[in-house]
Enzyme design. Structure first.
Site, PDB file in Angstrom:
ATOM      1  N   ARG A  37       0.822  -1.212   0.000  1.00 23.14           N
ATOM      2  CA  ARG A  37       0.000   0.000   0.000  1.00 23.14           C
ATOM      3  C   ARG A  37       0.858   1.265   0.000  1.00 23.14           C
ATOM      4  NH1 ARG A  37      -5.213  -1.704   3.782  1.00 23.14           N
ATOM      5  NH2 ARG A  37      -6.530  -2.317   2.022  1.00 23.14           N
ATOM      6  N   GLY A 384     -12.938  -4.231   0.769  1.00 24.91           N
ATOM      7  CA  GLY A 384     -14.323  -3.802   0.932  1.00 24.91           C
ATOM      8  C   GLY A 384     -14.724  -2.782  -0.129  1.00 24.91           C
TER       9      GLY A 384
HETATM   10  P1  ADP Z   1      -8.816  -8.478   3.173  1.00 27.80           P
HETATM   11  O1  ADP Z   1      -7.931  -7.575   3.985  1.00 27.80           O
HETATM   12  O2  ADP Z   1      -8.086  -9.115   2.037  1.00 27.80           O
HETATM   13  O3  ADP Z   1     -10.085  -7.794   2.741  1.00 27.80           O
HETATM   14  P2  ADP Z   1      -9.939  -9.669   5.578  1.00 27.80           P
HETATM   15  O4  ADP Z   1      -9.398  -8.530   6.351  1.00 27.80           O
HETATM   16  O5  ADP Z   1     -11.408  -9.814   5.466  1.00 27.80           O
HETATM   17  O6  ADP Z   1      -9.259  -9.711   4.113  1.00 27.80           O
HETATM   18  O7  ADP Z   1      -9.465 -11.064   6.218  1.00 27.80           O
HETATM   19  C1  ADP Z   1      -8.113 -11.449   6.349  1.00 27.80           C
HETATM   20  C2  ADP Z   1      -7.934 -12.395   7.512  1.00 27.80           C
HETATM   21  O8  ADP Z   1      -8.865 -13.473   7.454  1.00 27.80           O
HETATM   22  C3  ADP Z   1      -6.577 -13.051   7.572  1.00 27.80           C
HETATM   23  O9  ADP Z   1      -5.849 -12.461   8.623  1.00 27.80           O
HETATM   24  C4  ADP Z   1      -6.875 -14.536   7.826  1.00 27.80           C
HETATM   25  O10 ADP Z   1      -6.084 -15.084   8.844  1.00 27.80           O
HETATM   26  C5  ADP Z   1      -8.322 -14.503   8.241  1.00 27.80           C
HETATM   27  N1  ADP Z   1      -9.049 -15.769   8.021  1.00 27.80           N
HETATM   28  C6  ADP Z   1      -9.256 -16.426   6.860  1.00 27.80           C
HETATM   29  N2  ADP Z   1      -9.923 -17.578   7.059  1.00 27.80           N
HETATM   30  C7  ADP Z   1     -10.167 -17.667   8.387  1.00 27.80           C
HETATM   31  C8  ADP Z   1     -10.824 -18.638   9.229  1.00 27.80           C
HETATM   32  N3  ADP Z   1     -11.336 -19.740   8.730  1.00 27.80           N
HETATM   33  N4  ADP Z   1     -10.898 -18.365  10.554  1.00 27.80           N
HETATM   34  C9  ADP Z   1     -10.335 -17.232  11.051  1.00 27.80           C
HETATM   35  N5  ADP Z   1      -9.719 -16.285  10.322  1.00 27.80           N
HETATM   36  C10 ADP Z   1      -9.632 -16.497   9.009  1.00 27.80           C
END
Ligand code: ADP
Ligand code: MG
Length: 403
Positions: A37, A384
């Protein structure tokens, strides 16, 4: 209306230009684990510096609750930014206080400063418009113009994203313009089959977008934390995995709607169940029907999609012509639970068409797993924000820039 671009601000030489960037990088023990970023913010910063502007960078980091918290300081970002720019970056230890004013007053033409985390101030994310407007007014006092370039936050009506853009002459930066060029290709005429892959942990945020995405896509693949709410909607027990129990009915509605529209919602058939949330936790692969039959019983945690699911997802992704992916398939930060994310990332590199990865953690995941940016059509800084854009929503942080 069209988005106001940088050139609409005219000659910025000698002007104090506030740049609302998204420097919300992942940190571990005070170290930046992925500087994507920061790198993505460089073209705008360099363009302004070469015009002789005085650049004042503002950003949030993490989710502090309206007051300073040392772990969310932007200080490490200032250090990394200085390395990447090859020049000094002054750092203010507050956002609109004495330090910020002192740093801004000392800026010379063609130099750059970073102010402390916006979210150390309650006004940034306040629900009350008047509070946001008050904080935006304090920010506006520091600059002559605003360049809004934090694509990851354009879906949020927050002081630095929205109200500040109303108070100062404002325009979009080069990152936002570049992001929109790619995302427009996904919304206007995506080549089909069009697949969206969802995972990650902001489950309640992300479940909400599904209803709007269904009419637009051919295939929706569900992994990450939200998969357990889907499994629960199908009547499966999910142990201690992430679950939004109050969304189960909504998810049942999505499943019915998908059938009606002829959209494939592709759900996992197996998951990796762990004894605890830890890198070295005991774990085993279970079919989704028997998650609680694992050795750890009802305390088992689903932390990744299983190998059969990963192979199936990979096959479906690689045979799609347009793919948008947001949210890791599992807890990729722990090697034992990175397999699903690795398989999905690999398959995106094999897409014969446009592949887009969006989201801070998703982008960090593909880089941490050894992929390079040029293996994908585009890596978006917004998760998001991208999803809401693809839904066709009006995004406040863009609307305020004329979009
Ligand atoms: P992004 O930043 O790409 O939009 P998010 O912030 O929604 O993604 O989610 C990222 C996090 O989701 C990661 O830190 C990962 O460890 C967590 N994650 C993925 N699958 C699971 C799961 N089954 N249980 C808990 N955490 C999870
Ligand atoms: Mg994230």
């Amino acid at each position: 209306m069209t988005l106001r671009t940088l050139d609409t601000l005219g000659d910025l030489a000698g002007k104090r230009v506030i740049v609302r960037a998204d420097l919300n990088v992942p940190l571990k023990d005070g170290e930046i684990t992925d500087d994507g970023r920061i790198r993505a913010s460089l073209p705008t910063i360099n363009a302004l510096l070469s015009q002789g502007a005085r650049v004042i960078l503002i950003s949030h980091l993490g989710r502090p609750k309206g007051a300073p918290e040392a772990q969310y300081s932007l200080a490490p970002v200032a250090v990394r930014l200085a390395e990447l720019l090859g020049r000094e970056v002054d750092f203010a230890t507050d956002t609109v206080g004495d330090s910020a004013h002192e740093v801004v007053d000392q800026l010379t033409d063609g130099s750059v400063a970073l102010l402390e985390n916006l979210r150390f101030n309650a006004g940034e994310t306040a629900k009350e418009e008047s509070e946001r407007r008050g904080f935006a007014g304090e920010l506006a006092g520091l600059g002559d113009a605003l360049v809004s370039d934090g694509f990851g936050v354009v879906h949020r009506k927050q002081a630095s994203v929205y109200e500040l853009a109303e108070l100062l002459p404002s325009a979009a930066g080069l990152l936002i313009a570049a992001e929109l060029t790619v995302l427009d290709r996904l919304t206007e005429t995506p080549e089909r089959p069009y697949a969206v892959v969802l995972g990650g942990s902001k489950v309640s945020d992300k479940l909400g977008v599904i209803g709007h995405l269904l009419p637009k896509v051919d295939r929706l693949l569900i992994g990450g934390g939200m998969l357990f709410t889907f499994l629960a909607a199908q009547g499966y027990k999910v142990g201690a995995s992430l679950l939004e129990a109050d969304q189960i009915e909504t998810v049942r509605g999505y499943l019915a709607e998908a059938t009606r529209l002829g959209v494939d919602i592709v759900l996992p058939t197996d998951v990796v169940v762990a004894a605890a949330f830890a890198p070295d936790a005991a774990h085993e692969v279970r079919p989704v029907e028997s998650i609680e039959d694992a050795t750890f019983g009802a305390s088992g945690l689903g932390l990744d999609i299983g190998p059969d699911t990963a192979a199936n997802f990979a096959r479906i992704i690689a045979s799609s012509k347009t793919v948008f992916w947001n949210g890791p398939m599992g807890v990729f930060e722990f090697d034992a639970f990175a397999g699903g994310t690795r398989a999905v990332a690999q398959s995106l590199t094999e897409v014969d068409g446009l592949s887009v990865v969006g989201g801070g953690d998703s982008a960090a995941a593909v880089r941490a797993l050894g992929f390079s940016d040029d293996q994908f059509g585009h890596i978006s800084t917004g998760g998001g924000a991208s999803l809401e854009f693809l839904e066709g929503k009006r995004l406040p942080g863009l609307e305020v820039l004329g979009w």
